[in-house]
Design an enzyme around this catalytic site. Structure first.
Site, short mmCIF file in Angstrom:
data_model
loop_
_atom_site.label_atom_id
_atom_site.label_comp_id
_atom_site.label_asym_id
_atom_site.label_seq_id
_atom_site.Cartn_x
_atom_site.Cartn_y
_atom_site.Cartn_z
N MET A 23 8.07 3.91 -3.59
CA MET A 23 9.33 3.77 -2.85
C MET A 23 10.07 2.52 -3.34
O MET A 23 10.93 2.00 -2.63
CB MET A 23 9.06 3.70 -1.34
N HIS B 67 1.84 -2.07 -7.50
CA HIS B 67 2.47 -0.98 -8.26
C HIS B 67 2.28 -1.18 -9.77
O HIS B 67 2.03 -0.23 -10.50
CB HIS B 67 3.98 -0.92 -7.97
N GLY C 139 -2.54 3.83 -4.85
CA GLY C 139 -3.32 2.65 -4.52
C GLY C 139 -4.22 2.89 -3.32
O GLY C 139 -3.87 3.62 -2.41
N GLN D 61 -3.35 7.88 2.98
CA GLN D 61 -2.46 8.66 2.13
C GLN D 61 -3.23 9.29 0.97
O GLN D 61 -3.09 10.47 0.67
CB GLN D 61 -1.35 7.75 1.60
N SER E 143 2.00 -5.55 -0.51
CA SER E 143 2.76 -4.49 0.15
C SER E 143 4.23 -4.83 0.06
O SER E 143 4.60 -6.01 0.18
CB SER E 143 2.36 -4.36 1.62
N SER E 144 5.04 -3.82 -0.12
CA SER E 144 6.49 -4.07 -0.12
C SER E 144 6.93 -4.65 1.22
O SER E 144 7.91 -5.38 1.29
CB SER E 144 7.25 -2.76 -0.39
#
Lengths: 286, 286
Positions: free
Chosen positions: B30, B37, B148, B154, B186-187
């Protein structure tokens, strides 16, 4: 013609065809093949280089109390029909091969597409159809998959699934093949006695009458449905599940026929629940 | 490195790579890319020949009231990170490109896999994830997709989806990348103040403590969870969503740690809902 029971065999054989530059056609069936299926295999042979037919009576698209146990199984005859129609590969998996674990993943199309028409009396049916087709598409990876217009709702649901989920294939919907009486070919016609098979011709007669009325200027859906209902009710023991006029893409009910619509019906004749449909076209001049 | 906004461009470019014999790696994201990432892109580059990164803030996996609007968008920085990590193609579709019509088709995984842990407080989230991943897989057609382990639920859900639906790809789940403090990358860490970011280190500390207790012989899940809860509750303003010990494949709760289990948590620190997890292994001798 090859026959394989294992997913891995199908993957190897289709990969080989793909690698050698062949386009892949796919005709998913539940077996008990008739002239309708044969026409799909022939269409696949005319449009693609390597044609796969699957024969799998998919338990997850049957509701409790439906005819899963009694659904006709005629593998030897099916094999001969596939061969003479020109298929290259038949996939005949066991239930265990298709559903080795508890199935927890489903592909589902929402809305009137699956809730109207057959969706009303067969809850969960289309979820079973979309899920098994997604699985089969992932296994075979066809360029084009072929379906019959007799199952018009199935075709509309699958078209929406393929589009919404960007599945890398085309769907080709092929014309309904009929018996001499007009009765649409169906594996479930085997359930009919001679008398019932004659009676069942009224379904197509009512659809033709409906189209004639539209061609003559009738636009009111209720009037069309009432006329069909009367014709079918004249047959002793016919149990109407539904007779509806719908938009052929969204399957939403229409009150008035404009441009294109579809008349669709499901009627139980003796032990067989039969479905059929016809396209209604209003010409620009009409 | 190519950048494309249209599905058709992605299909053309990946087909070209595939036809020239390259294996295709895929890292769906995202955006707001961080070292986690980057490690996925690097893993993809090491295992496949042509690496596609998608950047798409997927609206259908956000529940009402979540951070869809505020989710960080840092495309220029993301592009630089993809390039330096070795990606070959970035896919940056618009919402309209991914969802041109009313979406009616969903891929859904049932059961504790999607109902436990984050599923309890984020209804519909995993349905949005599985649906968009099915779409992206159909568009990119990767040989291997990389995810990840921070998002362990997920990954478990997607593994079940791929298996149940015979999707023609492998999933590779890669290790969690952490900040120096131990906080999982984490974003959403961008939402944290300096103070909150320091406080958030307790999450990993509690997971490490849990693993140490298991290594020292503790098997009782309630005891492990209580210890973690106490540690995290010491932080002012930490709001625990869940702390659970589960089977790492089925995500069902376990009372006693046997062989392998996973400790997983979701805690709100200031404005950020953070998740993290750790594997618990009981050796045969243990």
């Amino acid at each position: 013609m090859d026959i394989a029971e294992k997913i891995e065999e199908i993957k190897v054989l289709t990969r080989k065809a793909r690698t050698s530059g062949k386009s892949i056609g796919f005709v998913p069936t539940m077996g008990a093949l008739h002239a309708g299926h044969v026409s799909l295999i022939e269409a696949a042979c005319s449009r693609t280089d390597y044609v796969v037919v699957s024969i799998f009576v998919n338990p997850v698209q049957f509701s409790p109390g439906e005819d899963l146990e009694n659904y006709p199984r005629t593998l030897e005859d099916d094999r001969a029909k596939c061969q003479s129609a020109g298929a290259d590969l038949i996939f005949v998996p066991s239930v265990k091969e298709m559903y080795p674990d508890k199935l927890q993943s489903w592909v589902e199309v929402e809305g009137q597409l699956t809730e109207n028409l057959c969706g009303k009396s067969r809850p969960g049916h289309f979820r079973g159809v979309t899920t098994v087709c997604a699985k089969l598409f992932n296994i075979v990876m066809p360029d084009i998959a072929f379906f019959g217009r007799k199952d018009a709702q199935q075709a509309a649901v699958l078209k929406k699934m393929v589009k919404d989920l960007n599945m890398p294939l085309q769907l080709q919907v092929c014309p309904i093949i009929r018996e001499k009486s007009g009765l649409a070919m169906s594996s479930r016609n085997k359930y009919l006695s001679d008398k019932e098979r004659q009676d069942a011709a009224v379904l197509y007669q009512s659809l033709v009458k409906c189209r004639e009325m539209v061609d003559s200027g009738t636009r009111n859906a209720r009037l069309l449905v009432d006329t069909m209902r009367k014709m079918i009710s004249n047959v002793d023991g016919a149990e109407i599940d539904y007779i509806q006029i719908v938009d052929p893409d969204t399957l939403e009910d229409v009150d008035t026929v404009e441009k294109q619509a579809m008349a669709a019906l499901a009627v139980k004749i003796g032990p067989a629940r039969l479905i059929d449909n016809i396209m209604l076209n209003v010409s620009a001049a009409g």
